[in-house]
Design a protein around this motif. Structure first.
Motif, PDB file in Angstrom:
ATOM      1  N   ALA A 182       3.653  -8.963  10.165  1.00  0.00           N
ATOM      2  CA  ALA A 182       3.003  -7.652  10.218  1.00  0.00           C
ATOM      3  C   ALA A 182       3.772  -6.637   9.381  1.00  0.00           C
ATOM      4  O   ALA A 182       3.193  -5.781   8.703  1.00  0.00           O
ATOM      5  N   LEU A 183       5.092  -6.757   9.399  1.00  0.00           N
ATOM      6  CA  LEU A 183       5.953  -5.882   8.607  1.00  0.00           C
ATOM      7  C   LEU A 183       5.707  -6.099   7.115  1.00  0.00           C
ATOM      8  O   LEU A 183       5.591  -5.146   6.338  1.00  0.00           O
ATOM      9  N   LEU A 184       5.585  -7.351   6.715  1.00  0.00           N
ATOM     10  CA  LEU A 184       5.350  -7.660   5.292  1.00  0.00           C
ATOM     11  C   LEU A 184       3.998  -7.112   4.843  1.00  0.00           C
ATOM     12  O   LEU A 184       3.875  -6.590   3.721  1.00  0.00           O
ATOM     13  N   TYR A 185       2.973  -7.212   5.695  1.00  0.00           N
ATOM     14  CA  TYR A 185       1.666  -6.670   5.337  1.00  0.00           C
ATOM     15  C   TYR A 185       1.752  -5.156   5.092  1.00  0.00           C
ATOM     16  O   TYR A 185       1.083  -4.618   4.196  1.00  0.00           O
ATOM     17  N   GLU A 186       2.561  -4.481   5.890  1.00  0.00           N
ATOM     18  CA  GLU A 186       2.705  -3.037   5.724  1.00  0.00           C
ATOM     19  C   GLU A 186       3.344  -2.709   4.381  1.00  0.00           C
ATOM     20  O   GLU A 186       2.914  -1.784   3.683  1.00  0.00           O
ATOM     21  N   PHE A 187       4.355  -3.481   3.988  1.00  0.00           N
ATOM     22  CA  PHE A 187       5.004  -3.246   2.692  1.00  0.00           C
ATOM     23  C   PHE A 187       4.027  -3.479   1.546  1.00  0.00           C
ATOM     24  O   PHE A 187       3.977  -2.710   0.585  1.00  0.00           O
ATOM     25  N   VAL A 188       3.243  -4.555   1.635  1.00  0.00           N
ATOM     26  CA  VAL A 188       2.289  -4.886   0.575  1.00  0.00           C
ATOM     27  C   VAL A 188       1.225  -3.794   0.473  1.00  0.00           C
ATOM     28  O   VAL A 188       0.817  -3.407  -0.634  1.00  0.00           O
ATOM     29  N   ALA A 189       0.768  -3.267   1.606  1.00  0.00           N
ATOM     30  CA  ALA A 189      -0.240  -2.201   1.605  1.00  0.00           C
ATOM     31  C   ALA A 189       0.277  -0.948   0.892  1.00  0.00           C
ATOM     32  O   ALA A 189      -0.513  -0.163   0.360  1.00  0.00           O
ATOM     33  N   GLU A 190       1.590  -0.780   0.858  1.00  0.00           N
ATOM     34  CA  GLU A 190       2.190   0.370   0.185  1.00  0.00           C
ATOM     35  C   GLU A 190       2.459   0.097  -1.290  1.00  0.00           C
ATOM     36  O   GLU A 190       3.020   0.935  -1.990  1.00  0.00           O
TER      37      GLU A 190
END
Length: 312
Positions: A182-190
């Motif tokens: 979930a943390l990685l998805y947040e970084f990619v979304a940014e």
């Protein structure tokens, strides 16, 4: 009007070859990580994942081909290009006797951050990694999942454009593994480019794109669902009270590419030309047989078996 040139990949391998004492660890590997992409490097131990990551991050030289950062070979890369990268190896060197907060301050000092920058970034990183309540706890006292999240936070302090993680979920419990993704998805979304290696085939489906490695070579790459849908082989599931005759038959049949036992069931990956014969052979041994939908593990075994046959 000529369209503008696309920006260079954050990290790229072009036909990379790397040998160790006569053993070829990477054999002509090519891949590229774009901004805002979650790219999975998937394969078992010994496939070449860590060697490729070390080449992509400039930690080792290559024997042939090129490893590039922002379109520039590592040997010619300027310091500002190198600073665009955040890297977490399998064994990240946190200081166990320092607290979460002290580790962040230590790595901020290594990155040359000011106190104001540290205050701003520490607050955000502690929030998104859910480590605020543990900021005074020694790193050695953290759970496996919390330790990995602290390591990621330290790698992100300097706000890199690309984050490279070598098997970050290895040894982590299922709940912490889900939180890390979930943390990685947040970084990619940014807009960050994230390259993550994993030996777990079920994690491949979590990536936007994957590159499958075996024996230092790329088996295939692309969007996970499309790759599985294109699997050329057949999956059969057989069930019987006594599975021993089924196992013996499947292990001996040349058309069977892989066998996965599961209690009373056995899952067999079979070449299409042998599917009817294998089905009849299993039924003759008292099994009920039904076709099944291939998953990512089936795809990997299919591609690896075909690559092995071609090499032979």
């Amino acid at each position: 009007m000529t369209p503008p040139e696309p920006p260079p990949a954050l990290l790229e391998a072009r036909g990379v070859v790397r040998r160790f004492a006569g053993v070829t660890a990477l054999d002509g590997v090519s891949l590229a990580l774009a901004p805002g992409e979650l790219l999975g490097l998937v394969g078992p131990d010994g496939a070449g994942k860590t060697t490729l990551i070390r080449a992509l991050t400039g930690l080792i030289d290559v024997d042939a081909g090129q490893a590039l950062v922002d379109g520039v070979p590592w040997r010619r890369a300027r310091a500002d290009a190198r600073e665009q990268l955040g890297y977490m190896p399998q064994q990240f060197a946190l200081y166990g006797d320092l607290s979460v907060d002290e580790n962040l301050r230590f790595f901020a000092h290594l990155f040359g951050l000011s106190r104001a920058e540290l205050r701003e970034r520490r607050a955000r990183l502690l929030s998104i990694t859910q480590l605020e309540a543990a900021r005074d706890r020694p790193a050695a006292a953290l759970s496996g999942g919390m330790y990995k999240k602290l390591a990621i936070a330290c790698a992100l302090l300097h706000r890199p454009r690309a984050l490279v993680l070598d098997e970050p979920t290895n040894g982590v419990d299922p709940v912490s593994r889900r939180e890390l993704w979930a943390l990685l998805y947040e970084f990619v979304a940014e807009g960050m480019g994230v390259l993550v290696s994993t030996p777990y085939m079920d994690e491949a489906a979590r990536c936007g794109r994957v590159c499958l490695l075996a024996g230092g070579k790329v088996l295939t790459s692309g969007e996970p669902t499309a790759l599985v849908r294109a699997c050329a082989d057949v999956v059969l599931e057989a069930r019987a009270a006594d599975r021993a005759p089924l196992d013996a038959y499947l292990e001996a049949h040349p058309g069977v590419l892989a066998v996965t036992p599961a209690g009373e069931r056995v899952r067999a990956l079979v070449a299409p030309a042998s599917a009817a014969e294998v089905t009849a052979g299993l039924e003759a041994r008292g099994a009920s047989v039904a076709p099944s939908v291939p998953d990512f593990e089936d795809l990997y075994f299919s591609l690896a078996a075909r690559a092995g046959a071609e090499a032979a």
